[in-house]
Design a protein around this motif. Structure first.
Motif, PDB file in Angstrom:
ATOM      1  N   ASN A  25       0.819  -1.211   0.000  1.00 54.94           N
ATOM      2  CA  ASN A  25       0.000   0.000   0.000  1.00 54.94           C
ATOM      3  C   ASN A  25       0.855   1.263   0.000  1.00 54.94           C
ATOM      4  O   ASN A  25       0.648   2.167   0.793  1.00 54.94           O
ATOM      5  N   GLU A  27       1.056   3.365  -2.544  1.00 52.84           N
ATOM      6  CA  GLU A  27       0.502   4.333  -3.488  1.00 52.84           C
ATOM      7  C   GLU A  27       0.064   5.592  -2.730  1.00 52.84           C
ATOM      8  O   GLU A  27      -0.461   5.517  -1.620  1.00 52.84           O
ATOM      9  N   LEU A  49      -0.643   5.270   1.485  1.00 57.41           N
ATOM     10  CA  LEU A  49      -1.761   4.710   2.246  1.00 57.41           C
ATOM     11  C   LEU A  49      -1.292   4.050   3.536  1.00 57.41           C
ATOM     12  O   LEU A  49      -1.932   4.196   4.582  1.00 57.41           O
ATOM     13  N   PHE A  50      -0.157   3.349   3.518  1.00 57.33           N
ATOM     14  CA  PHE A  50       0.290   2.669   4.732  1.00 57.33           C
ATOM     15  C   PHE A  50       0.635   3.663   5.839  1.00 57.33           C
ATOM     16  O   PHE A  50       0.446   3.361   7.017  1.00 57.33           O
TER      17      PHE A  50
END
Length: 110
Positions: A25, A27, A49-50
């Motif tokens: 994640n 992105e 996102l993370f």
């Protein structure tokens, strides 16, 4: 012994899962605080996102810890009161004359 077991059984797999989550994640996503104008750059934060997931997890842990600390306030207050009471009883016993009847202790407070 138990600490090493906990690290191996719990924390190592958890770290592997979190690293896999971060890699999968990465992105960039936009988080906006203005629901009426989402394109407002002043109120939009663009991060992987993370990072947002980990921040949400950290905020949840902090809010939960604070709520638990607030709920346990009455027990900490009671423990302080009981500690003061126990210390006053110790001092009363230490000051009491060694007569045959024993010391006169103060009445407990509730």
């Amino acid at each position: 012994m138990f600490n090493r077991f906990a690290v191996i059984v719990i924390f190592v797999p958890l770290a592997i899962v979190l690293i896999a989550l971060a890699v999968a994640n990465r992105e960039l996503v936009a988080f906006t605080l203005d629901p009426f104008n989402p394109s407002n750059p002043a109120l939009t934060l663009t991060l992987p996102l993370f990072v947002m997931l980990f921040l949400a997890l950290a905020v949840g842990i902090l809010v939960g810890s604070f709520a638990t600390w607030m709920r346990q306030g009455r027990y900490r207050k009671l423990a302080r009161q009981r500690g003061v009471e126990a210390e006053s009883l110790r001092q009363a016993i230490a000051r009491a004359p060694s007569s045959g009847q024993g010391p006169t202790l103060p009445k407990p407070t509730t």
